[in-house]
Design a protein around this motif. Structure first.
Motif, mmCIF file in Angstrom:
data_model
loop_
_atom_site.group_PDB
_atom_site.id
_atom_site.type_symbol
_atom_site.label_atom_id
_atom_site.label_comp_id
_atom_site.label_asym_id
_atom_site.label_seq_id
_atom_site.Cartn_x
_atom_site.Cartn_y
_atom_site.Cartn_z
ATOM 1 N N LEU A 97 0.848 -1.196 0.000
ATOM 2 C CA LEU A 97 0.000 0.000 0.000
ATOM 3 C C LEU A 97 0.878 1.239 0.000
ATOM 4 C CD1 LEU A 97 -2.747 1.457 0.236
ATOM 5 C CD2 LEU A 97 -2.514 1.258 2.744
ATOM 6 N N ILE A 98 0.667 2.066 -0.985
ATOM 7 C CA ILE A 98 1.386 3.358 -1.080
ATOM 8 C C ILE A 98 0.386 4.474 -0.756
ATOM 9 C CG2 ILE A 98 2.633 4.946 -2.581
ATOM 10 C CD1 ILE A 98 3.616 2.559 -4.158
ATOM 11 N N THR A 99 0.748 5.295 0.222
ATOM 12 C CA THR A 99 -0.137 6.383 0.675
ATOM 13 C C THR A 99 0.549 7.729 0.425
ATOM 14 O OG1 THR A 99 -1.040 4.954 2.404
ATOM 15 C CG2 THR A 99 -1.444 7.322 2.596
ATOM 16 N N ILE A 100 -0.200 8.615 -0.200
ATOM 17 C CA ILE A 100 0.303 9.978 -0.481
ATOM 18 C C ILE A 100 -0.565 10.951 0.300
ATOM 19 C CG2 ILE A 100 0.764 11.707 -2.249
ATOM 20 C CD1 ILE A 100 0.943 9.398 -4.253
ATOM 21 N N ARG A 101 0.079 11.757 1.166
ATOM 22 C CA ARG A 101 -0.656 12.729 1.991
ATOM 23 C C ARG A 101 -0.098 14.119 1.757
ATOM 24 N NH1 ARG A 101 0.468 8.648 5.874
ATOM 25 N NH2 ARG A 101 -1.384 7.432 6.484
ATOM 26 N N THR A 102 -0.989 15.107 1.735
ATOM 27 C CA THR A 102 -0.589 16.525 1.686
ATOM 28 C C THR A 102 -1.411 17.285 2.712
ATOM 29 O OG1 THR A 102 -2.221 17.136 0.006
ATOM 30 C CG2 THR A 102 -0.078 16.332 -0.775
ATOM 31 N N LYS A 103 -0.729 18.154 3.470
ATOM 32 C CA LYS A 103 -1.409 18.976 4.471
ATOM 33 C C LYS A 103 -0.473 20.111 4.887
ATOM 34 C CE LYS A 103 0.193 16.089 8.318
ATOM 35 N NZ LYS A 103 -0.198 15.321 9.512
ATOM 36 N N PHE A 104 -0.998 21.025 5.722
ATOM 37 C CA PHE A 104 -0.193 22.105 6.264
ATOM 38 C C PHE A 104 0.254 21.717 7.665
ATOM 39 C CE2 PHE A 104 -2.781 24.597 3.200
ATOM 40 C CZ PHE A 104 -1.721 25.052 2.413
ATOM 41 N N ASN A 105 1.558 21.892 7.962
ATOM 42 C CA ASN A 105 2.052 21.549 9.295
ATOM 43 C C ASN A 105 1.919 22.745 10.241
ATOM 44 O OD1 ASN A 105 4.015 23.298 8.493
ATOM 45 N ND2 ASN A 105 5.666 21.793 8.383
ATOM 46 N N ASP A 106 2.521 22.631 11.442
ATOM 47 C CA ASP A 106 2.406 23.685 12.460
ATOM 48 C C ASP A 106 3.094 24.973 12.028
ATOM 49 O OD1 ASP A 106 1.062 21.885 13.989
ATOM 50 O OD2 ASP A 106 2.835 21.245 15.143
ATOM 51 N N GLN A 107 4.108 24.879 11.173
ATOM 52 C CA GLN A 107 4.794 26.089 10.678
ATOM 53 C C GLN A 107 4.115 26.666 9.436
ATOM 54 O OE1 GLN A 107 6.638 23.213 11.421
ATOM 55 N NE2 GLN A 107 7.102 24.026 13.463
ATOM 56 N N ASP A 108 2.905 26.222 9.138
ATOM 57 C CA ASP A 108 2.136 26.714 7.999
ATOM 58 C C ASP A 108 2.890 26.473 6.686
ATOM 59 O OD1 ASP A 108 -0.218 27.693 6.998
ATOM 60 O OD2 ASP A 108 0.457 29.775 6.993
ATOM 61 N N MET A 109 3.549 25.306 6.600
ATOM 62 C CA MET A 109 4.237 24.903 5.378
ATOM 63 C C MET A 109 3.531 23.671 4.811
ATOM 64 S SD MET A 109 8.252 25.338 6.454
ATOM 65 C CE MET A 109 8.822 25.029 4.776
ATOM 66 N N LEU A 110 3.612 23.501 3.493
ATOM 67 C CA LEU A 110 3.013 22.347 2.825
ATOM 68 C C LEU A 110 3.873 21.108 3.117
ATOM 69 C CD1 LEU A 110 1.107 20.926 0.870
ATOM 70 C CD2 LEU A 110 2.548 21.771 -1.012
ATOM 71 N N LEU A 111 3.263 20.142 3.776
ATOM 72 C CA LEU A 111 3.942 18.890 4.111
ATOM 73 C C LEU A 111 3.449 17.792 3.154
ATOM 74 C CD1 LEU A 111 5.762 17.179 5.964
ATOM 75 C CD2 LEU A 111 3.741 16.798 7.411
ATOM 76 N N ILE A 112 4.365 17.155 2.426
ATOM 77 C CA ILE A 112 4.052 16.078 1.478
ATOM 78 C C ILE A 112 4.723 14.810 1.981
ATOM 79 C CG2 ILE A 112 4.269 15.277 -0.898
ATOM 80 C CD1 ILE A 112 4.268 18.191 -1.775
#
Length: 596
Positions: free
Chosen positions: A505-520
């Protein structure tokens, strides 16, 4: 008109020099003379104000000193004990000595007050002994003017330059009659003022300052050569000798001087003294004259240098104009290959450039036919080159896309929907890869390419490959470099899926972290990486060697680091036989650190 005609006949170098002297040198000389005279006036005025302030300051300090003598004289004139000592008749020396020992007031005054030098009382009592405090006046003392004046003034204080019998020195002294019970007219009190203290007060003054009694004796001064002299001996002039208050002009030591005089008359005194401050005009102007001479030398030197520079500049301008004239003469002889190289953006430089343009245009007109033929030949050659390139580029990417589309339609007609879908995914992936440039693209476009790639791989691996995309909708419009996620997904398939038995299973996630940066994050539960391989991988990512089987990871890591800095580099966490997680961060605004 005649003046202008003569001015135009003057050579340019001489003309510029004459203009400089007229508009710069002459006004500078006039203004210098005027400012010099004003400077002298201001310095004399400042010196006069300073002398006036000095006299006022000395007057206050001197009054403070002599007021001590006045206060002591009042206390002694009312000292009944002292009066009884000097009035009684003594029968023996022991009685006199015993009495002197018991009376210590005079010694106490001299010990407590530095403003006084000595105190003595002259009294005509033959039974007393002289001890420098109580003294018998001799005939010389009785005949002195100050002694007679003190007896005649009925208790008023007087001030004079009086000799002290103890050290034969003269002091500014207070004299005053003391009324006794029996010897009313024969007792005079003398208090010597400390001359050293008066001289120390005057020594702080810049100008020549002195204290003079009413007989013109200099009783204190800040110049040792004046102390003790009579004012007439220094050639002070009639104003200095007779005036009591104000400012005057005088001659002192043979020099023209300014004099400021202040009169000091202590309270309950029949006379006083004067404070005189003198400054010579030549001494005051000495520094100013030195500055004026130095300024004259500096200004004169600068003017000479300026005149030389103006002359050199004029010669340089004339030389440039002469070169322009020579080139014009060469053009007149039909020499079209001449070129005038005059630097500068001034009028002469602009004129030279216009001259060069004019010559160039004439030269172009003269060789118009020849250049036209050369241009036609060059145009024909370029057209042939274009034809050759068109023939060489007939096989283009559109041929590949059209071929793939024909294969997909044939698979669809035969009912091979999986094959048709795979061909379509491959076509889309190739099209997107060919259209990718160096510009950044939205995250949604990159994810579409990744989705096509995963679907194409599912066609190959079937149920062994599963994938999940957990995408925050707010992150889809963030711009990122192209082909930044697909190589990481490819790495998970090649090194995670191929080396593991069973599904991955390959999972791809994108979200904003605590420093308001794009986390991939790209996570797989594949084969993982051993500690030794992990150490080698970290060296490949941070080192300069691009060999090995992780070139795609190295390429992505370098692009992230060059674009966003070291904070955006890849972070790899892996456990052998359990899986691998690769993450990186991108600024929300998509700011880059270097040009794309």
């Amino acid at each position: 008109m005649r003046f202008m005609r003569r001015l135009n006949d003057i050579r340019l170098k001489s003309k510029l020099s004459l203009i400089f002297i007229t508009v710069a040198v002459l006004p500078l000389l006039v203004s210098g003379i005027y400012l010099t005279s004003k400077l002298r006036e201001v310095m004399i005025l400042n010196a006069f104000e300073q002398a006036t302030n000095n006299v006022e300051r000395v007057q206050k300090r001197t009054e403070e000193v002599i007021n001590v003598s006045i206060d002591i004289s009042y206390q002694l004139s009312n000292d009944n004990r002292m009066k009884s000592i000097v009035s009684r008749s003594y029968e023996s020396y022991n009685e006199i000595i015993q009495t002197y020992r018991q009376y210590t007031d005079i010694r106490d005054y001299m010990r407590l007050y530095k403003e006084i030098k000595s105190i003595r009382l002259y009294t005509d009592n033959p039974t007393m002994l002289n001890n420098w405090e109580f003294m018998q006046p001799d005939d010389r003392t009785k005949e002195s003017d100050w002694f007679k004046s003190a007896l005649s003034q009925k208790g008023l204080a007087g001030w004079g330059y009086i000799e002290d019998e103890r050290d034969q020195k003269h002091y500014l002294s207070l004299v005053r009659k003391i009324n006794l019970d029996n010897l009313k007219d024969e007792s005079v009190l003398v208090i010597n003022v400390n001359s050293d203290l008066l001289n120390s007060i005057l020594s702080q003054e810049t100008f020549s300052t002195m204290i003079v009694d009413d007989n013109n004796h200099i009783v204190a001064a800040n110049r040792p050569d004046l102390y003790g002299k009579n004012l007439a001996s220094v050639h002070g002039g009639s104003n200095m000798m007779s005036q009591t208050q104000g400012s005057y002009e005088a001659v002192m030591d043979g020099k023209k001087s300014k004099v400021v005089i202040a009169n000091v008359t202590p309270q309950n005194s029949w006379n006083g003294f004067r404070i005189i401050s003198v400054f010579t005009v030549s001494d005051i102007l000495q520094d100013a004259n030195a500055i004026i001479r130095l300024a004259t030398l500096v200004i004169g030197g600068c003017l000479i240098i300026a005149i030389v520079l103006v002359y050199i500049s004029a010669s340089f301008i004339a030389r440039r104009l002469l070169r322009l004239s020579k080139h014009m003469s060469r053009v007149g002889t039909v020499s079209w290959d001449t070129y005038l190289d005059l630097d500068g953006k001034d009028e002469i430089g602009q004129l030279s450039r216009q001259f060069n343009d004019l010559v160039h245009r004439i030269s172009e007109l003269m060789f118009e036919v020849e250049e036209s033929n050369q241009q036609k030949q060059l145009l024909l050659q370029k057209q042939n080159d274009i034809k050759f390139k068109m023939l060489a580029s007939q096989v283009n990417p559109h041929f590949l896309f059209n071929t793939l589309e024909s294969i997909r339609m044939e698979a669809h007609l035969r009912g091979e929907e999986g094959l048709a879908q795979a061909v379509w995914q491959l076509s889309m992936l190739l099209r997107n890869s060919l259209e990718v440039g160096s510009r950044q693209i939205p995250l949604s476009d990159e994810l579409n390419m990744v989705r096509c790639y995963l679907e194409l791989q599912k066609f190959r691996y079937e149920d062994r490959l599963q994938y999940s995309m957990e995408i925050d909708p707010e992150t889809e419009q963030i711009e990122i470099p192209p082909l930044i996620i697909q190589p990481l997904v490819e790495n998970s398939i090649v090194h995670g899926l191929d080396r593991k038995e069973g599904p991955t299973l390959i999972t791809i996630r994108t979200k904003f972290n605590d420093q308001d940066m794009l986390l991939i994050e790209i996570h797989d539960d594949g084969a993982g990486i051993s500690p030794m391989k992990m150490s080698q991988l970290e060296k490949q990512l941070t080192g300069s060697d691009e060999s090995g089987d992780r070139i795609g990871l190295r390429n992505v890591n370098d692009r992230l680091e060059l674009t966003y800095g070291t904070a955006s580099r890849l972070t790899i966490n892996s456990i052998e036989k359990k899986g691998t997680c690769i993450t990186f961060c991108i600024p929300k605004e998509g700011r880059t650190l270097c040009f794309q």
